[in-house]
Design a protein around this motif. Structure first.
Motif, mmCIF file in Angstrom:
data_model
loop_
_atom_site.group_PDB
_atom_site.id
_atom_site.type_symbol
_atom_site.label_atom_id
_atom_site.label_comp_id
_atom_site.label_asym_id
_atom_site.label_seq_id
_atom_site.Cartn_x
_atom_site.Cartn_y
_atom_site.Cartn_z
ATOM 1 N N SER A 23 0.811 -1.217 0.000
ATOM 2 C CA SER A 23 0.000 0.000 0.000
ATOM 3 C C SER A 23 0.851 1.278 0.000
ATOM 4 O O SER A 23 0.668 2.135 -0.879
ATOM 5 C CB SER A 23 -0.958 -0.001 1.187
ATOM 6 O OG SER A 23 -1.712 1.186 1.233
ATOM 7 N N PRO A 24 1.796 1.451 0.952
ATOM 8 C CA PRO A 24 2.577 2.699 0.933
ATOM 9 C C PRO A 24 3.493 2.822 -0.272
ATOM 10 O O PRO A 24 3.663 3.919 -0.817
ATOM 11 C CB PRO A 24 3.371 2.643 2.243
ATOM 12 C CG PRO A 24 3.442 1.203 2.609
ATOM 13 C CD PRO A 24 2.138 0.624 2.132
ATOM 14 N N ALA A 27 1.368 3.779 -3.191
ATOM 15 C CA ALA A 27 1.012 5.195 -3.111
ATOM 16 C C ALA A 27 2.156 6.070 -3.614
ATOM 17 O O ALA A 27 1.920 7.094 -4.270
ATOM 18 C CB ALA A 27 0.659 5.553 -1.676
ATOM 19 N N SER A 54 3.779 8.959 2.384
ATOM 20 C CA SER A 54 3.967 7.568 1.970
ATOM 21 C C SER A 54 5.402 7.107 2.206
ATOM 22 O O SER A 54 5.638 5.967 2.620
ATOM 23 C CB SER A 54 3.606 7.398 0.491
ATOM 24 O OG SER A 54 2.241 7.684 0.279
ATOM 25 N N SER A 58 6.474 4.095 4.698
ATOM 26 C CA SER A 58 7.305 2.994 4.189
ATOM 27 C C SER A 58 8.556 2.817 5.048
ATOM 28 O O SER A 58 8.931 1.690 5.402
ATOM 29 C CB SER A 58 7.699 3.260 2.737
ATOM 30 O OG SER A 58 6.572 3.343 1.903
#
Length: 219
Positions: A23-24, A27, A54, A58
């Motif tokens: 997800s991150p 993004a 993001s 991360s």
């Protein structure tokens, strides 16, 4: 645990890490594409802010996984409790509906205890789907490290298979990437002669560990 089981566990942990990072990192990729196409200064500033968020998420996740799952070679056998505390605080930084109460009686903890603490915290954070409170405590008593993480909230989401992986009652043939981390810390605990336990009610989840202090701890 034989070589095949070790390889399977490593693969499942890698799958869990990739799932959480998707997800991150995704993004970041989307943000860069938007930045390349966007010409409006205000919109570019908004995209840059999203990219920074993001990137921070991360980085925090990678730091967490390094100590929670990996060898964490940058640390000694004892880890300052400020390290796991900072990593857990970072996990909930974007979750204003989760509050943490700390009760860490020691200045340092052995690396296996830190791994258990971090994984307990992640399981508990995941369980608070509607927010709530985390009470996190650790102390050395009678030659053993005792860890308790209690999550309370209006709804507790906790898969019983994770609980079985924690206490060692889950058959290894049923292990998945979802339960691999719980199984890993069960191995850490049993290797030291200790154990893990859990208790779930409608509005609370309590995770506990007793890890005898001494040489020979893996992690």
């Amino acid at each position: 645990m034989d070589d095949r089981q070790s390889i399977d566990l490593a693969a499942m942990l890698c799958s869990r890490l990739c799932h959480d990072m998707l997800s991150p990192v995704g993004a970041l990729s989307n943000g860069l594409e938007l930045l390349a196409m966007e010409t409006d200064p205000e919109m570019r500033a908004n995209v840059m802010q999203l990219l920074e968020q993001s990137a921070l998420i991360s980085t925090n996740k990678l730091k967490f996984f390094r100590l929670a799952f990996g060898a964490a070679g940058g640390f000694g056998e004892q880890v300052e409790v400020t390290e796991p505390k900072a990593l857990i605080d970072a996990l909930v930084a974007d979750k204003p509906n989760i509050a943490i109460n700390w009760a860490l009686a020691e200045r340092t903890l052995a690396k296996p205890a830190v791994k258990v603490l971090l994984n307990f915290a992640q399981i508990s954070i995941d369980a608070l789907v509607r927010g709530g409170t985390l009470d996190i405590g650790a102390e050395i008593r009678d030659g053993a490290c005792e860890i308790v993480v209690r999550s309370t909230g209006p709804k507790i989401a906790f898969d019983d298979t994770i609980g079985k992986a924690l206490d060692g009652s889950l058959d290894r043939s049923e292990l998945t990437s979802r339960t691999a981390a719980a199984h890993m810390i069960n191995l850490l605990a049993t290797e030291s002669g200790g154990g893990l336990q859990y208790h779930k009610s409608a509005d609370a989840l309590v995770l506990g560990a007793v890890l005898p202090q001494g040489e020979g701890l893996i992690g």
